[in-house]
Design a protein around this motif. Structure first.
Motif, PDB file in Angstrom:
ATOM      1  N   GLU A 120      52.339 -22.917  76.490  1.00 27.03           N
ATOM      2  CA  GLU A 120      53.178 -22.983  77.843  1.00 27.03           C
ATOM      3  C   GLU A 120      51.994 -23.597  78.799  1.00 27.03           C
ATOM      4  O   GLU A 120      50.894 -23.407  78.664  1.00 27.03           O
ATOM      5  CB  GLU A 120      53.172 -21.316  78.229  1.00 27.03           C
ATOM      6  N   LEU A 121      52.471 -24.354  79.632  1.00 28.91           N
ATOM      7  CA  LEU A 121      51.670 -25.042  80.801  1.00 28.91           C
ATOM      8  C   LEU A 121      51.294 -24.060  81.547  1.00 28.91           C
ATOM      9  O   LEU A 121      51.686 -22.911  81.765  1.00 28.91           O
ATOM     10  CB  LEU A 121      52.828 -26.135  81.631  1.00 28.91           C
ATOM     11  N   ALA A 122      50.101 -24.348  82.123  1.00 25.44           N
ATOM     12  CA  ALA A 122      49.328 -23.549  83.190  1.00 25.44           C
ATOM     13  C   ALA A 122      48.994 -21.973  82.561  1.00 25.44           C
ATOM     14  O   ALA A 122      49.100 -21.092  83.327  1.00 25.44           O
ATOM     15  CB  ALA A 122      50.224 -23.175  84.481  1.00 25.44           C
ATOM     16  N   SER A 123      48.479 -22.187  81.408  1.00 24.71           N
ATOM     17  CA  SER A 123      48.244 -21.129  80.757  1.00 24.71           C
ATOM     18  C   SER A 123      46.878 -21.123  80.013  1.00 24.71           C
ATOM     19  O   SER A 123      46.329 -22.206  79.588  1.00 24.71           O
ATOM     20  CB  SER A 123      49.221 -20.741  79.650  1.00 24.71           C
ATOM     21  N   GLN A 124      46.222 -19.959  79.737  1.00 27.55           N
ATOM     22  CA  GLN A 124      44.925 -20.062  79.146  1.00 27.55           C
ATOM     23  C   GLN A 124      44.893 -19.315  77.590  1.00 27.55           C
ATOM     24  O   GLN A 124      45.680 -18.256  77.612  1.00 27.55           O
ATOM     25  CB  GLN A 124      43.729 -19.415  79.822  1.00 27.55           C
ATOM     26  N   TYR A 125      44.425 -20.087  76.919  1.00 24.61           N
ATOM     27  CA  TYR A 125      44.431 -19.406  75.437  1.00 24.61           C
ATOM     28  C   TYR A 125      43.146 -19.117  74.963  1.00 24.61           C
ATOM     29  O   TYR A 125      42.170 -19.718  75.016  1.00 24.61           O
ATOM     30  CB  TYR A 125      45.137 -20.526  74.494  1.00 24.61           C
ATOM     31  N   THR A 126      42.955 -18.001  74.007  1.00 25.93           N
ATOM     32  CA  THR A 126      41.871 -17.878  73.347  1.00 25.93           C
ATOM     33  C   THR A 126      41.951 -17.854  71.878  1.00 25.93           C
ATOM     34  O   THR A 126      43.237 -17.542  71.570  1.00 25.93           O
ATOM     35  CB  THR A 126      41.241 -16.515  73.702  1.00 25.93           C
ATOM     36  N   VAL A 127      41.044 -18.255  71.265  1.00 23.95           N
ATOM     37  CA  VAL A 127      41.158 -18.210  69.744  1.00 23.95           C
ATOM     38  C   VAL A 127      39.996 -17.595  69.287  1.00 23.95           C
ATOM     39  O   VAL A 127      38.984 -17.907  69.388  1.00 23.95           O
ATOM     40  CB  VAL A 127      41.049 -19.989  69.269  1.00 23.95           C
ATOM     41  N   ASP A 128      39.938 -16.606  68.427  1.00 20.60           N
ATOM     42  CA  ASP A 128      39.050 -15.945  67.776  1.00 20.60           C
ATOM     43  C   ASP A 128      39.267 -15.919  66.071  1.00 20.60           C
ATOM     44  O   ASP A 128      40.196 -15.737  65.419  1.00 20.60           O
ATOM     45  CB  ASP A 128      39.062 -14.358  68.086  1.00 20.60           C
ATOM     46  N   ALA A 129      38.280 -16.559  65.522  1.00 25.31           N
ATOM     47  CA  ALA A 129      38.280 -16.826  63.975  1.00 25.31           C
ATOM     48  C   ALA A 129      36.908 -16.345  63.109  1.00 25.31           C
ATOM     49  O   ALA A 129      35.981 -16.292  63.856  1.00 25.31           O
ATOM     50  CB  ALA A 129      38.415 -18.224  63.715  1.00 25.31           C
ATOM     51  N   VAL A 130      37.121 -15.747  62.043  1.00 24.78           N
ATOM     52  CA  VAL A 130      36.262 -15.396  61.235  1.00 24.78           C
ATOM     53  C   VAL A 130      36.424 -16.035  59.812  1.00 24.78           C
ATOM     54  O   VAL A 130      37.321 -15.882  59.330  1.00 24.78           O
ATOM     55  CB  VAL A 130      36.101 -13.738  61.298  1.00 24.78           C
ATOM     56  N   ALA A 131      35.379 -16.607  59.233  1.00 31.99           N
ATOM     57  CA  ALA A 131      35.380 -17.329  58.081  1.00 31.99           C
ATOM     58  C   ALA A 131      34.326 -16.689  57.401  1.00 31.99           C
ATOM     59  O   ALA A 131      33.374 -15.953  57.691  1.00 31.99           O
ATOM     60  CB  ALA A 131      35.027 -18.765  58.285  1.00 31.99           C
ATOM     61  N   VAL A 132      34.587 -16.843  55.976  1.00 35.04           N
ATOM     62  CA  VAL A 132      33.560 -16.442  54.948  1.00 35.04           C
ATOM     63  C   VAL A 132      33.202 -17.340  54.060  1.00 35.04           C
ATOM     64  O   VAL A 132      33.872 -18.287  53.554  1.00 35.04           O
ATOM     65  CB  VAL A 132      34.089 -15.184  53.827  1.00 35.04           C
ATOM     66  N   ASP A 133      31.857 -17.754  53.821  1.00 39.05           N
ATOM     67  CA  ASP A 133      31.309 -18.993  52.932  1.00 39.05           C
ATOM     68  C   ASP A 133      31.134 -18.302  51.591  1.00 39.05           C
ATOM     69  O   ASP A 133      31.527 -17.309  51.209  1.00 39.05           O
ATOM     70  CB  ASP A 133      29.936 -19.402  53.367  1.00 39.05           C
ATOM     71  N   ALA A 134      30.635 -19.338  50.624  1.00 39.26           N
ATOM     72  CA  ALA A 134      30.597 -19.025  49.201  1.00 39.26           C
ATOM     73  C   ALA A 134      29.806 -17.966  48.858  1.00 39.26           C
ATOM     74  O   ALA A 134      30.044 -17.289  47.859  1.00 39.26           O
ATOM     75  CB  ALA A 134      30.223 -20.310  48.512  1.00 39.26           C
ATOM     76  N   THR A 135      28.708 -17.493  49.808  1.00 40.62           N
ATOM     77  CA  THR A 135      27.642 -16.287  49.462  1.00 40.62           C
ATOM     78  C   THR A 135      28.289 -14.938  50.017  1.00 40.62           C
ATOM     79  O   THR A 135      27.836 -14.317  49.946  1.00 40.62           O
ATOM     80  CB  THR A 135      26.682 -16.938  50.120  1.00 40.62           C
ATOM     81  N   GLY A 136      29.623 -15.124  50.620  1.00 38.45           N
ATOM     82  CA  GLY A 136      30.117 -13.894  51.280  1.00 38.45           C
ATOM     83  C   GLY A 136      29.640 -13.640  52.833  1.00 38.45           C
ATOM     84  O   GLY A 136      29.829 -12.677  53.478  1.00 38.45           O
ATOM     85  N   ARG A 137      29.073 -14.559  53.255  1.00 36.52           N
ATOM     86  CA  ARG A 137      28.439 -14.513  54.763  1.00 36.52           C
ATOM     87  C   ARG A 137      29.492 -14.645  55.614  1.00 36.52           C
ATOM     88  O   ARG A 137      30.158 -15.777  55.495  1.00 36.52           O
ATOM     89  CB  ARG A 137      27.067 -15.243  54.982  1.00 36.52           C
ATOM     90  N   ARG A 138      29.660 -13.818  56.593  1.00 36.15           N
ATOM     91  CA  ARG A 138      30.610 -14.167  57.775  1.00 36.15           C
ATOM     92  C   ARG A 138      30.111 -15.017  58.897  1.00 36.15           C
ATOM     93  O   ARG A 138      28.982 -14.761  59.356  1.00 36.15           O
ATOM     94  CB  ARG A 138      31.100 -12.728  58.125  1.00 36.15           C
ATOM     95  N   VAL A 139      30.978 -15.790  59.271  1.00 34.67           N
ATOM     96  CA  VAL A 139      30.767 -16.803  60.455  1.00 34.67           C
ATOM     97  C   VAL A 139      31.952 -16.638  61.253  1.00 34.67           C
ATOM     98  O   VAL A 139      33.105 -16.556  60.924  1.00 34.67           O
ATOM     99  CB  VAL A 139      30.726 -18.197  60.058  1.00 34.67           C
ATOM    100  N   ALA A 140      31.455 -16.451  62.734  1.00 35.15           N
ATOM    101  CA  ALA A 140      32.407 -16.060  63.656  1.00 35.15           C
ATOM    102  C   ALA A 140      32.712 -17.367  64.824  1.00 35.15           C
ATOM    103  O   ALA A 140      31.660 -17.808  64.920  1.00 35.15           O
ATOM    104  CB  ALA A 140      32.441 -14.869  64.498  1.00 35.15           C
ATOM    105  N   ARG A 141      33.690 -17.461  65.258  1.00 25.09           N
ATOM    106  CA  ARG A 141      33.814 -18.479  66.424  1.00 25.09           C
ATOM    107  C   ARG A 141      34.738 -17.871  67.373  1.00 25.09           C
ATOM    108  O   ARG A 141      35.952 -17.470  67.149  1.00 25.09           O
ATOM    109  CB  ARG A 141      34.411 -19.811  65.789  1.00 25.09           C
ATOM    110  N   HIS A 142      34.528 -18.205  68.832  1.00 23.94           N
ATOM    111  CA  HIS A 142      35.423 -17.810  69.869  1.00 23.94           C
ATOM    112  C   HIS A 142      35.480 -19.090  70.740  1.00 23.94           C
ATOM    113  O   HIS A 142      34.444 -19.383  71.263  1.00 23.94           O
ATOM    114  CB  HIS A 142      34.798 -16.331  70.588  1.00 23.94           C
ATOM    115  N   THR A 143      36.726 -19.399  71.046  1.00 26.66           N
ATOM    116  CA  THR A 143      36.808 -20.609  72.088  1.00 26.66           C
ATOM    117  C   THR A 143      37.863 -20.428  72.949  1.00 26.66           C
ATOM    118  O   THR A 143      38.763 -19.431  72.707  1.00 26.66           O
ATOM    119  CB  THR A 143      37.100 -21.799  71.212  1.00 26.66           C
TER     120      THR A 143
END
Length: 415
Positions: A120-143
């Motif tokens: 939608e135009l004139a809107s703000q979006y947030t993205v929250d993602a969590v990934a797991v690498d090959a060793t089982g460690r979690r990594v997070a990202r918020h944009t």
């Protein structure tokens, strides 16, 4: 929204690592990462890892077209979760999406599919993602990113969310995408009312932010309504509003917490009665925690914290800080800490300005941080006392409770 990206840390003043500790880079990181808002997970060569999660559009992008591609991806491992939300739309604001078969990427559902959304135009979006690498460690990202606002138009991005239940110290805050010069006209077109009734006053911070609060904290059970009647209202020369919207939120139970930095203790009260006392670690003498009244404005079960976003360079960069609760725009958090020795909590202040509670990697449900996180709401009050730092500024996060009522009401364009 500038630094409100979930990657901030520490409110203290910038200090040289070697000047403070006279140690090697690796040893310095160990020393600094006790209770800090973020800490580098270093490899054997002492370098912080590169971003493991890529989000398109880029963080803090503005003017994103409605047909722009949106994607979250990882070069290795897999995505554990992705949540994309259009802010200000309440429970219905979550954007439906799908993972690739190998869970290395995620995209919104294609246009035309049932449940699909378009930007939608004139809107703000947030993205929250969590990934797991090959060793089982979690990594997070918020944009976050903001879509294009039509030329000669302005819009206000507001908090809290529609239908959200919040704490008694919540402040209604609007941030406009363009500077407002006709502040009186805009303020007349915005109202905040409460049921049962209490007087609510407006205060402008510069030309782009308008906050509302009552004289004292809200009473539990109050229903607060934000009515935006901005469509075609002149905000500046040749610039007119786009919004005609009414949203509401509810005030939950009354929880207030006090951090005593000298005693290294967090005391939690519900309805005036002490429910728990939790040992903490706060800011060092060189990087003290702000004094004053702060409000939890965001909560993340896990997030990344990077000292480079708040003036600490490469001193720390931790991918999976658990149970993080934002207190200021400048980067002060109250968060879980799994990397410090248990004896630090309640005994020593060692952070860059944040408040650390004992936790487990991945976030322990029964840890001190996990319990506090679970029982806290956005809008809860956290008061810090006993530091040598100045009182947090009223416009740093939802810090308006640090301003006397007569000064607050004087900040209205209609006063």
């Amino acid at each position: 929204m500038g630094p409100e990206t979930g990657q901030g840390a520490g409110s203290g003043r910038r200090t040289g690592v070697r000047r403070l500790y006279g140690a090697t880079a690796a040893a310095v990181l160990v020393a600094l990462c006790v209770g800090v808002a973020g800490c580098a997970l270093v490899a054997d060569d002492g370098k912080a890892p590169d971003d493991a999660i890529t989000v398109t559009p880029d963080d803090r992008s503005r003017g994103v077209p409605a047909d722009a591609p949106v994607e979250v991806s990882v070069p290795e491992g897999h995505l554990e979760s992705v949540r994309m939300v259009r802010r200000g739309t309440g429970p219905n604001g979550t954007v439906a999406g799908e993972f690739a078969p190998d869970r290395r990427s995620w995209r919104p559902l294609p246009a035309g599919e049932e449940g699909a959304d378009v930007l939608e135009l004139a809107s703000q979006y947030t993205v929250d993602a969590v990934a797991v690498d090959a060793t089982g460690r979690r990594v997070a990202r918020h944009t976050t990113f903001t879509t294009k606002v039509p030329p000669h138009r302005f819009t206000g991005f507001f908090r809290p969310e529609h239908r959200q239940t919040v704490g008694t110290a919540m402040i209604v805050s609007l941030v406009f995408n363009r500077p407002i010069t006709d502040r009186a006209a805009v303020e007349r077109a915005v109202s905040v009312t409460a049921e049962p009734h209490v007087p609510v006053a407006a205060h402008w911070f510069g030309r782009s932010r308008l906050d509302f609060r009552p004289q004292t904290y809200w009473k539990p059970g109050t229903r607060v309504t934000l009515d935006l009647r901005l469509r075609d209202v002149r905000g500046a020369r040749g610039v007119y509003g786009t919004q005609r919207k009414k949203v509401w939120f509810t005030i939950g139970r009354d929880q207030r917490s006090v951090v005593d930095v000298r005693r290294h203790r967090l005391t939690v009260q519900r309805a005036g009665a002490v429910t728990s006392r939790v040992p903490v670690t706060a800011g060092t003498r060189e990087n003290p925690t702000y004094n004053g009244r702060m409000v939890i404005s965001e909560k993340y079960r896990v997030t990344r914290m990077d000292g480079g976003t708040v003036g600490f360079g490469g001193e720390y960069d931790i991918d999976d800080v658990p149970h993080a609760m934002r207190l200021t725009t400048s980067g002060t958090f109250l968060h879980g800490n799994y990397w410090a020795k248990p004896g630090i909590f309640g005994a020593k202040n060692t952070s860059h300005g944040c408040i650390g509670l004992e936790d487990e990697r991945g976030g322990g449900a029964r840890s001190p941080a996990g319990l506090f996180f679970r029982h806290s709401l956005v809008g809860d009050l956290v008061t810090v006392q006993g530091t040598k730092e100045r009182t947090v500024a009223p416009d740093n996060g939802l810090g308006g409770w640090n301003m006397p009522w007569n000064e607050w009401t004087a900040g209205s364009a209609l006063s």
